[in-house]
Design a protein around this motif. Structure first.
Motif, mmCIF file in Angstrom:
data_model
loop_
_atom_site.group_PDB
_atom_site.id
_atom_site.type_symbol
_atom_site.label_atom_id
_atom_site.label_comp_id
_atom_site.label_asym_id
_atom_site.label_seq_id
_atom_site.Cartn_x
_atom_site.Cartn_y
_atom_site.Cartn_z
ATOM 1 N N LYS A 1 0.942 -60.333 -1.888
ATOM 2 C CA LYS A 1 -0.138 -61.300 -1.704
ATOM 3 C C LYS A 1 -1.097 -60.835 -0.612
ATOM 4 N N THR A 2 -0.575 -60.277 0.464
ATOM 5 C CA THR A 2 -1.415 -59.760 1.546
ATOM 6 C C THR A 2 -2.315 -58.639 1.037
ATOM 7 N N ILE A 3 -1.739 -57.723 0.266
ATOM 8 C CA ILE A 3 -2.515 -56.616 -0.311
ATOM 9 C C ILE A 3 -3.635 -57.168 -1.196
ATOM 10 N N ARG A 4 -3.265 -58.084 -2.062
ATOM 11 C CA ARG A 4 -4.236 -58.650 -3.009
ATOM 12 C C ARG A 4 -5.361 -59.376 -2.281
ATOM 13 N N LYS A 5 -5.003 -60.206 -1.317
ATOM 14 C CA LYS A 5 -6.014 -60.967 -0.571
ATOM 15 C C LYS A 5 -6.909 -60.025 0.243
ATOM 16 N N HIS A 6 -6.311 -59.008 0.854
ATOM 17 C CA HIS A 6 -7.077 -58.035 1.638
ATOM 18 C C HIS A 6 -8.120 -57.340 0.752
ATOM 19 N N GLN B 1 -3.793 -48.434 1.162
ATOM 20 C CA GLN B 1 -2.669 -47.584 1.548
ATOM 21 C C GLN B 1 -2.332 -47.707 3.035
ATOM 22 N N GLU B 2 -3.369 -47.738 3.887
ATOM 23 C CA GLU B 2 -3.130 -47.861 5.324
ATOM 24 C C GLU B 2 -2.443 -49.180 5.660
ATOM 25 N N LEU B 3 -2.916 -50.261 5.069
ATOM 26 C CA LEU B 3 -2.335 -51.582 5.306
ATOM 27 C C LEU B 3 -0.865 -51.604 4.899
ATOM 28 N N VAL B 4 -0.569 -51.066 3.734
ATOM 29 C CA VAL B 4 0.815 -51.041 3.253
ATOM 30 C C VAL B 4 1.686 -50.196 4.175
ATOM 31 N N GLU C 1 -1.470 -44.639 10.869
ATOM 32 C CA GLU C 1 -2.496 -43.729 11.382
ATOM 33 C C GLU C 1 -2.338 -42.334 10.797
ATOM 34 N N LYS C 2 -1.104 -41.897 10.580
ATOM 35 C CA LYS C 2 -0.864 -40.598 9.936
ATOM 36 C C LYS C 2 -1.347 -40.629 8.488
ATOM 37 N N VAL C 3 -1.105 -41.735 7.806
ATOM 38 C CA VAL C 3 -1.572 -41.875 6.425
ATOM 39 C C VAL C 3 -3.098 -41.780 6.396
ATOM 40 N N LYS C 4 -3.757 -42.487 7.313
ATOM 41 C CA LYS C 4 -5.216 -42.446 7.382
ATOM 42 C C LYS C 4 -5.705 -41.025 7.632
ATOM 43 N N GLU C 5 -5.040 -40.333 8.541
ATOM 44 C CA GLU C 5 -5.411 -38.947 8.848
ATOM 45 C C GLU C 5 -5.261 -38.054 7.623
ATOM 46 N N LEU C 6 -4.161 -38.186 6.914
ATOM 47 C CA LEU C 6 -3.932 -37.383 5.710
ATOM 48 C C LEU C 6 -4.965 -37.699 4.633
ATOM 49 N N MET C 7 -5.317 -38.959 4.510
ATOM 50 C CA MET C 7 -6.276 -39.349 3.480
ATOM 51 C C MET C 7 -7.673 -38.818 3.792
#
Length: 94
Positions: free
Chosen positions: A13-18, A62-65, A76-82
């Motif tokens: 629900k958080t993902i969907r609402k975001h 992806q970052e939120l999850v 933050e590592k996910v964001k960097e990789l992306m």
């Protein structure tokens, strides 16, 4: 990491609402019925990892999850990789 159906429903629900999506809109992006999204969000069905990651991909969250599941450092590592890779951050309709 283990969480129950109610926890996983809150995550979905958080993902969907975001992402600013209704259950129907998310269901269409994932090629499932709206009732599937509803059942997961209400803790009546299990949210499997592959479905969670597909939700993150189609909603660009992806970052939120990563932060919800693993904490800010991993997010933050996910964001960097992306940002340093050629991987798509969101699936678009063509």
């Amino acid at each position: 990491m283990e969480f129950n159906n109610l926890d996983s429903g809150k995550i979905l629900k958080t993902i969907r609402k975001h992402a600013g999506l209704t259950q129907e809109e998310l269901a269409q992006k994932l090629f499932v019925e709206q009732s599937t999204i509803s059942k997961i969000e209400n803790g009546k069905s299990t949210l499997y990892a592959h479905f969670l990651f597909e939700c993150a991909k189609v909603t660009g969250t992806q970052e939120l999850v990563a932060e919800m599941l693993f904490g800010k450092e991993v997010a933050e590592k996910v964001k960097e990789l992306m940002t340093t890779s050629n991987l798509p951050t969101q699936v678009t309709d063509n």
